[in-house]
Write a protein that holds these residues in place. Structure first.
Motif, short mmCIF file in Angstrom:
data_model
loop_
_atom_site.label_atom_id
_atom_site.label_comp_id
_atom_site.label_asym_id
_atom_site.label_seq_id
_atom_site.Cartn_x
_atom_site.Cartn_y
_atom_site.Cartn_z
N ASN A 363 5.09 -0.46 -1.28
CA ASN A 363 5.00 1.00 -1.17
C ASN A 363 4.35 1.64 -2.39
O ASN A 363 3.81 2.75 -2.31
CB ASN A 363 6.38 1.60 -0.93
N ASN A 382 10.90 1.34 5.75
CA ASN A 382 9.83 2.32 5.59
C ASN A 382 8.73 1.72 4.72
O ASN A 382 8.89 1.57 3.52
CB ASN A 382 10.37 3.60 4.95
N GLN A 384 5.34 2.80 5.22
CA GLN A 384 4.14 3.60 5.48
C GLN A 384 3.44 4.06 4.20
O GLN A 384 2.26 4.39 4.24
CB GLN A 384 4.48 4.81 6.36
N ASP A 385 4.15 4.05 3.07
CA ASP A 385 3.51 4.49 1.82
C ASP A 385 2.56 3.44 1.25
O ASP A 385 1.73 3.74 0.40
CB ASP A 385 4.59 4.81 0.77
N HIS A 388 -1.98 1.18 5.84
CA HIS A 388 -2.13 1.67 7.21
C HIS A 388 -2.81 0.64 8.12
O HIS A 388 -3.23 0.96 9.23
CB HIS A 388 -2.91 3.00 7.22
N LEU A 409 4.59 1.13 9.82
CA LEU A 409 3.47 1.91 9.28
C LEU A 409 3.14 3.11 10.16
O LEU A 409 2.77 4.17 9.66
CB LEU A 409 2.21 1.04 9.15
N GLN A 414 3.19 8.89 7.49
CA GLN A 414 1.92 8.17 7.35
C GLN A 414 0.78 9.19 7.36
O GLN A 414 0.67 9.99 8.30
CB GLN A 414 1.77 7.17 8.50
N VAL A 418 -3.56 4.65 11.70
CA VAL A 418 -3.02 3.29 11.63
C VAL A 418 -3.86 2.37 12.52
O VAL A 418 -4.04 2.62 13.72
CB VAL A 418 -1.55 3.25 12.07
#
Length: 466
Positions: A363, A382, A384-385, A388, A409, A414, A418
């Protein structure tokens, strides 16, 4: 070092509604899609119940191991109104679990494999008056030890919240055990057999053994109506601005020798299946062997893997190269996939998803290539940071694992489109899996359908030859 600044929580309308449901109903299910903030929604309700309404004093969260290690403690620290909550993790060795249990905390988090130990350890001294089951669908088997253990202490639990994005990942039969934990059979029947008889009809069978149960006409709507007062069900696309999702299939050709090996293996196993009923076990054996070969290696009778080809490895390397330094999350299926990817991609310094440190590193944008198995990264993390781009090196029949893994993701928060790459061997079972996932067909049903269809094709070819 700049200290971490907590975020002010501003609830979405649907989160407000879900929070109110937790407050109003002592036992309830939050069936919120992946990425809709089930954790912070529940934490907000806990703060209200514990420190404003004084309804609960000690909360237990039961979660998948990776989620128990990382997600709940990180979420409490992230938000301004929850960062004062003390979290103790009942994980690790028995000695470590004992120490965590003795700590003074508001929320105690344990993995679902430890729930039997915890119930036995506390016995009549069980003092958790609120229990949150993160990924409620993992309690879908009423014969499992974890289900039996939790059922034993239900009378001592004032409040129970079941969280999941997929309450019935395979069939609505999966719903009964989860609802029983909420209402002890009030809505769907006191026993699973009562539930089956009321809403389902027997399907395929072998003698007295019934392999599947089919919903009666109107049963699905009736089930949803029965549980609607205590279960909130919401889909992300109906409530959130989701990032764009781009699905991409990268087709590879098996080398000539590998094609021959695939055909021989398929024929050998298909012939074997001709003389017996095609049930889940036999279909899974055939599927596993063929999908392993598609990925490039196969386990022998000694448990060692034999390498067949490297076409998928080369395709994965191309994707990483074309990503120009952007982080890539790779999902694999078999242990030999992981070993071969780590070796083949050595120059890209791939890392494995192992614990909260590897999650943080990803992340923080410090990991270029992260390898994860969908079963260990499929729930609640989590990620998503960190990136993508997703690559499915090996595919799964489980729609639940597939959707949950992608949602690491493809979720709220986000800020980029993606991209989900699927590396698929042409003319093989890989294509059937992609088709099944695209049609949202579910695990075992899709697997059986694919194997039976292929068996029928082989029989027709043999008949034509005659």
């Amino acid at each position: 070092m700049v200290p971490f600044k907590p975020i002010i929580f501003v609830a979405h309308d649907y989160q407000d509604f879900a929070i109110r449901n937790v407050l109003i109903h002592p036992k309830c299910g939050l069936f919120l899609d992946m990425g809709m903030g089930k954790t912070i929604t529940t934490l907000t309700a806990i703060v209200e119940l514990m420190y404003n309404q004084f309804e609960v004093s000690k909360v237990l969260v039961i979660a998948p191991l990776r989620v128990a290690e990382d997600t709940w403690s990180r979420e409490t620290e992230k938000w301004a109104h929850t960062q004062f909550l003390q979290v103790s993790k009942i994980l690790g060795t028995e000695r470590q679990r004992e120490r965590a249990l003795d700590e003074q905390a508001d929320i105690y988090v344990t993995n679902r494999e430890n729930i039997t130990w915890l119930v036995d350890r506390l016995g009549k001294h069980w003092d958790f008056d609120m229990v949150v089951v993160d990924e409620f669908s993992s309690f879908k088997n009423n014969k499992s030890q974890r289900f039996k253990a939790l059922r034993k202490v239900l009378p001592k639990i004032k409040r129970l919240v079941g969280l999941t994005g997929t309450p019935a990942p395979n069939t609505l039969l999966d719903l009964w055990p989860q609802l029983y934990l909420l209402d002890q059979g009030e809505r769907l029947g006191k026993t699973k057999r009562m539930y089956q008889d009321r809403y389902f009809s027997p399907g395929a069978r072998n003698g007295h053994v019934i392999f599947d149960w089919r919903l009666r006409e109107g049963a699905e709507a009736a089930i949803h109506k029965r549980i609607s007062d205590i279960c909130v069900s919401m889909k992300a696309e109906d409530w959130l601005e989701m990032p764009e999702r781009i699905d991409n299939t990268i087709a590879i050709q098996l080398p000539k020798k590998a094609k021959q090996q695939y055909a021989e293996l398929e024929k050998e196993l298909i012939i074997e299946l001709e003389h017996a009923d095609v049930v889940a076990d036999s279909a899974a054996v055939l599927s596993n062997k063929l999908l392993q070969l598609c990925n490039g290696a196969i386990y022998d009778e000694f448990g060692e893997y034999q390498e067949i080809h490297d076409r998928k490895l080369a395709a994965l390397a191309d994707i990483i190269e074309e990503s120009n330094g952007q982080p890539v999350l790779v999902f694999y299926t078999y242990k030999h996939d992981e070993a071969r990817i780590m070796k083949y991609l050595k120059k890209y310094k791939p890392e494995k998803l192992t614990d909260s440190k590897s999650i943080k590193k990803w992340n923080d944008g410090k990991t270029g290539v992260l390898l994860a198995h969908p079963a260990s990264a499929g729930h609640g993390l989590n990620l998503q940071d960190g990136g993508h781009i997703i690559v499915w090196f090996g595919l799964t029949w489980s729609l639940e694992l597939y959707q949950q893994a992608n949602a690491r993701l493809f979720r709220q928060g986000q800020d980029k489109s993606v991209i989900i790459h699927h590396i698929v061997a042409k003319g093989t079972l890989d294509e059937k899996v992609v088709l099944a996932l695209g049609n949202k067909k579910i695990g075992q049903d899709a697997l059986l359908e694919a194997v039976k269809a292929r068996l029928e094709e082989v029989r027709n070819i043999d008949t034509t030859r005659e």
